[in-house]
Design a protein around this motif. Structure first.
Motif, PDB file in Angstrom:
ATOM      1  N   MET A 137       0.808  -1.218   0.000  1.00  0.00           N
ATOM      2  CA  MET A 137       0.000   0.000   0.000  1.00  0.00           C
ATOM      3  C   MET A 137       0.844   1.272   0.000  1.00  0.00           C
ATOM      4  N   THR A 138       2.153   1.155   0.118  1.00  0.00           N
ATOM      5  CA  THR A 138       2.987   2.303   0.454  1.00  0.00           C
ATOM      6  C   THR A 138       3.295   3.217  -0.710  1.00  0.00           C
ATOM      7  N   LYS A 139       3.799   2.691  -1.813  1.00  0.00           N
ATOM      8  CA  LYS A 139       4.395   3.555  -2.835  1.00  0.00           C
ATOM      9  C   LYS A 139       3.358   4.229  -3.722  1.00  0.00           C
ATOM     10  N   TYR A 140       2.551   3.441  -4.437  1.00  0.00           N
ATOM     11  CA  TYR A 140       1.637   4.002  -5.418  1.00  0.00           C
ATOM     12  C   TYR A 140       0.412   4.649  -4.772  1.00  0.00           C
ATOM     13  N   LEU A 141      -0.144   3.988  -3.768  1.00  0.00           N
ATOM     14  CA  LEU A 141      -1.303   4.557  -3.093  1.00  0.00           C
ATOM     15  C   LEU A 141      -0.919   5.533  -1.989  1.00  0.00           C
ATOM     16  N   GLY A 142       0.302   5.442  -1.474  1.00  0.00           N
ATOM     17  CA  GLY A 142       0.762   6.414  -0.489  1.00  0.00           C
ATOM     18  C   GLY A 142       0.231   6.221   0.911  1.00  0.00           C
ATOM     19  N   PHE A 143      -0.191   4.993   1.235  1.00  0.00           N
ATOM     20  CA  PHE A 143      -0.722   4.709   2.567  1.00  0.00           C
ATOM     21  C   PHE A 143       0.283   3.881   3.386  1.00  0.00           C
ATOM     22  N   GLY A 144       1.516   4.352   3.457  1.00  0.00           N
ATOM     23  CA  GLY A 144       2.544   3.628   4.188  1.00  0.00           C
ATOM     24  C   GLY A 144       2.189   3.315   5.625  1.00  0.00           C
ATOM     25  N   PRO A 145       1.592   4.253   6.380  1.00  0.00           N
ATOM     26  CA  PRO A 145       1.283   3.968   7.780  1.00  0.00           C
ATOM     27  C   PRO A 145       0.298   2.822   7.992  1.00  0.00           C
ATOM     28  N   VAL A 146      -0.438   2.433   6.942  1.00  0.00           N
ATOM     29  CA  VAL A 146      -1.362   1.307   7.083  1.00  0.00           C
ATOM     30  C   VAL A 146      -0.597  -0.004   7.281  1.00  0.00           C
ATOM     31  N   ARG A 147       0.620  -0.083   6.708  1.00  0.00           N
ATOM     32  CA  ARG A 147       1.511  -1.224   6.894  1.00  0.00           C
ATOM     33  C   ARG A 147       0.875  -2.552   6.451  1.00  0.00           C
ATOM     34  N   VAL A 148       0.430  -2.585   5.197  1.00  0.00           N
ATOM     35  CA  VAL A 148      -0.095  -3.824   4.626  1.00  0.00           C
ATOM     36  C   VAL A 148       0.507  -4.020   3.243  1.00  0.00           C
ATOM     37  N   GLY A 149       0.914  -5.243   2.971  1.00  0.00           N
ATOM     38  CA  GLY A 149       1.412  -5.632   1.655  1.00  0.00           C
ATOM     39  C   GLY A 149       0.923  -7.021   1.326  1.00  0.00           C
ATOM     40  N   TRP A 150       1.490  -7.613   0.288  1.00  0.00           N
ATOM     41  CA  TRP A 150       1.077  -8.961  -0.104  1.00  0.00           C
ATOM     42  C   TRP A 150       2.129  -9.593  -0.999  1.00  0.00           C
ATOM     43  N   LEU A 151       2.043 -10.901  -1.098  1.00  0.00           N
ATOM     44  CA  LEU A 151       2.820 -11.632  -2.087  1.00  0.00           C
ATOM     45  C   LEU A 151       1.876 -12.536  -2.862  1.00  0.00           C
ATOM     46  N   VAL A 152       2.280 -12.832  -4.097  1.00  0.00           N
ATOM     47  CA  VAL A 152       1.508 -13.710  -4.974  1.00  0.00           C
ATOM     48  C   VAL A 152       2.466 -14.749  -5.548  1.00  0.00           C
ATOM     49  N   ALA A 153       2.089 -16.013  -5.420  1.00  0.00           N
ATOM     50  CA  ALA A 153       2.937 -17.106  -5.890  1.00  0.00           C
ATOM     51  C   ALA A 153       2.072 -18.357  -6.043  1.00  0.00           C
ATOM     52  N   ASP A 154       2.715 -19.459  -6.449  1.00  0.00           N
ATOM     53  CA  ASP A 154       1.957 -20.708  -6.520  1.00  0.00           C
ATOM     54  C   ASP A 154       1.573 -21.155  -5.118  1.00  0.00           C
ATOM     55  N   ALA A 155       0.575 -22.008  -5.038  1.00  0.00           N
ATOM     56  CA  ALA A 155      -0.024 -22.359  -3.745  1.00  0.00           C
ATOM     57  C   ALA A 155       0.985 -23.020  -2.809  1.00  0.00           C
ATOM     58  N   ASP A 156       1.872 -23.872  -3.326  1.00  0.00           N
ATOM     59  CA  ASP A 156       2.863 -24.525  -2.463  1.00  0.00           C
ATOM     60  C   ASP A 156       3.794 -23.500  -1.832  1.00  0.00           C
ATOM     61  N   PHE A 157       4.213 -22.530  -2.632  1.00  0.00           N
ATOM     62  CA  PHE A 157       5.104 -21.504  -2.088  1.00  0.00           C
ATOM     63  C   PHE A 157       4.381 -20.666  -1.042  1.00  0.00           C
ATOM     64  N   VAL A 158       3.136 -20.295  -1.320  1.00  0.00           N
ATOM     65  CA  VAL A 158       2.368 -19.507  -0.356  1.00  0.00           C
ATOM     66  C   VAL A 158       2.222 -20.267   0.955  1.00  0.00           C
ATOM     67  N   SER A 159       2.042 -21.575   0.874  1.00  0.00           N
ATOM     68  CA  SER A 159       1.932 -22.388   2.095  1.00  0.00           C
ATOM     69  C   SER A 159       3.221 -22.333   2.903  1.00  0.00           C
ATOM     70  N   ARG A 160       4.375 -22.412   2.220  1.00  0.00           N
ATOM     71  CA  ARG A 160       5.656 -22.329   2.932  1.00  0.00           C
ATOM     72  C   ARG A 160       5.848 -20.942   3.531  1.00  0.00           C
ATOM     73  N   ALA A 161       5.444 -19.908   2.769  1.00  0.00           N
ATOM     74  CA  ALA A 161       5.566 -18.544   3.286  1.00  0.00           C
ATOM     75  C   ALA A 161       4.657 -18.342   4.494  1.00  0.00           C
ATOM     76  N   GLN A 162       3.476 -18.937   4.469  1.00  0.00           N
ATOM     77  CA  GLN A 162       2.573 -18.836   5.614  1.00  0.00           C
ATOM     78  C   GLN A 162       3.185 -19.467   6.853  1.00  0.00           C
ATOM     79  N   SER A 163       3.932 -20.546   6.680  1.00  0.00           N
ATOM     80  CA  SER A 163       4.609 -21.166   7.819  1.00  0.00           C
ATOM     81  C   SER A 163       5.635 -20.218   8.430  1.00  0.00           C
ATOM     82  N   VAL A 164       6.320 -19.449   7.573  1.00  0.00           N
ATOM     83  CA  VAL A 164       7.265 -18.452   8.076  1.00  0.00           C
ATOM     84  C   VAL A 164       6.515 -17.361   8.841  1.00  0.00           C
ATOM     85  N   MET A 165       5.339 -16.989   8.346  1.00  0.00           N
ATOM     86  CA  MET A 165       4.558 -15.913   8.974  1.00  0.00           C
ATOM     87  C   MET A 165       4.223 -16.214  10.429  1.00  0.00           C
ATOM     88  N   PHE A 166       4.143 -17.483  10.792  1.00  0.00           N
ATOM     89  CA  PHE A 166       3.827 -17.830  12.175  1.00  0.00           C
ATOM     90  C   PHE A 166       4.925 -17.375  13.140  1.00  0.00           C
TER      91      PHE A 166
END
Length: 373
Positions: free
Chosen positions: A223-252
């Motif tokens: 949300m930071t650069k193009y929309l300019g809402f840096g203080p909201v502190r939200v982003g995202w990643l997009v990948a294949d489902a297996d990778f997202v599952s591994r990334a979710q494990s890191v998020m814990f």
């Protein structure tokens, strides 16, 4: 042990203290009053339907499933969990590669590049190699250089698109070639796309040319650069489902996202077409200002990419630190190039409104005139 990130130490507090901010690259919007929560630009926009969650909004924008989306606490957070997932391979975590090989995994990062994208894989235990995006090639992304710089241990390849600090933009076709090189080496291509929406065409917050869902590829945005809402502190990643599952494990293992931040992001992305119009207008106006400024100065070299409000420049008789320090003495924030692997250069970023950056460029021109004397 995670290394210090000199750039973040240096930049902290400076935008707020500067009289003229030519260092911040986000298209910053007004913030709430001290006791407020909702950014003023979001206050009067409609909220999405109750049954439309944030993951679905993002997934629909990229034409993927919700299993391909992971919402994070900003792009830095997204890059961290993506690198940890990639460097861990399909094993138990970063620092352990597939097949029981106990050698540290390797990350391959563009040069020049944004310092945190080098420091993070180092902190995760990876050996960091570099490949060049040379100035003589307009900092273009060359998949051949990527392929030539990989080794058997390369697990993560890190690029930015648009390139930070130059603003050079790679096409989807070029990203596809880089992704094929990554896939051939069983590596993950990480594309930080926070500047991808900086375009003169009908781009949205979700990017101009995006590498989303290319083979062995994960993209990040926020949300930071193009929309300019840096203080909201939200982003995202997009990948294949297996990778997202591994990334979710890191998020814990790292902090979660606040519910208010998620709610504000739902509203912003639901109404992103309206918000994007203002961002495009600012990009077009500020890009023209930057291009005119550089073109009129015989003592500066460097290109201003089409549709981009920042660039990487050199002065004929002063290095990046000398330019930055002289500017700061006059209250002008300019980022020295040593934070991007090039001490001879500096980055100019016109993220604020047109009249504000015009005044900043006028003041910076006086600084450059004094350097030349």
């Amino acid at each position: 042990m995670f290394p210090d990130i000199d750039y973040l130490d240096w930049i902290t507090g400076r935008p707020e203290a500067a009289t003229h901010d030519l260092g911040s690259s986000d298209l910053r919007r007004a913030v709430p009053e001290p006791d407020g929560i909702v950014p003023p630009k979001l206050a009067d926009l409609p909220s999405p339907p109750d049954d439309l969650d944030l993951e679905t909004i993002i997934a629909d924008a990229y034409d993927v499933g919700t299993e391909n989306v992971l919402v994070t606490a900003g792009a830095t957070h997204a890059n961290f969990v993506a690198m940890a997932a990639a460097l861990g391979g399909k094993g138990d975590g970063a620092g352990e590669t597939d097949g029981g090989d106990d050698r540290p995994p390797r990350a391959l990062v563009e040069k020049p590049g944004y310092e945190p994208l080098v420091a993070t894989p180092e902190g995760l235990g990876a050996t960091v190699d570099r490949f060049r995006r040379p100035a003589e090639d307009d900092y273009g992304l060359d998949p051949g250089r990527v392929e030539a710089a990989m080794s058997d241990g390369t697990r993560c390849i890190v690029v930015t698109n648009r390139h930070n600090p130059s603003g050079s933009r790679a096409s989807r076709e070029t990203m596809a070639e880089a992704s094929r090189a990554a896939a051939d080496n069983d590596a993950t291509l990480l594309v930080d796309e926070v500047y991808a929406p900086f375009c003169a065409d009908e781009a949205s917050v979700f990017g101009g040319p995006t590498a989303a869902m290319l083979p062995n590829t994960v993209i990040t945005n926020s949300m930071t650069k193009y929309l300019g809402f840096g203080p909201v502190r939200v982003g995202w990643l997009v990948a294949d489902a297996d990778f997202v599952s591994r990334a979710q494990s890191v998020m814990f293992h790292v902090p979660a996202i606040s519910a208010p931040g998620m709610a504000l992001t739902r509203r912003a992305l639901y109404d992103e077409t309206e918000l994007a119009e203002g961002s495009r207008d600012r990009i077009e106006e500020n890009r023209e200002l930057l291009a005119e400024f550089v073109e009129e100065r015989d003592d500066l070299s460097g290109a201003v990419p089409s549709g981009c409000t920042y660039g990487f420049f050199s002065h004929e008789s002063a290095d990046g630190d000398e330019v930055s320090e002289a500017a700061w003495e006059e209250g002008i924030l300019v980022v020295p190039g040593r934070f991007f692997d090039d001490g001879d250069s500096f980055r100019l970023s016109l993220g604020l409104d047109n009249e504000t950056v015009r005044a900043g460029l006028d003041a910076f021109g006086d600084v450059l005139d004094d350097i030349a004397e």
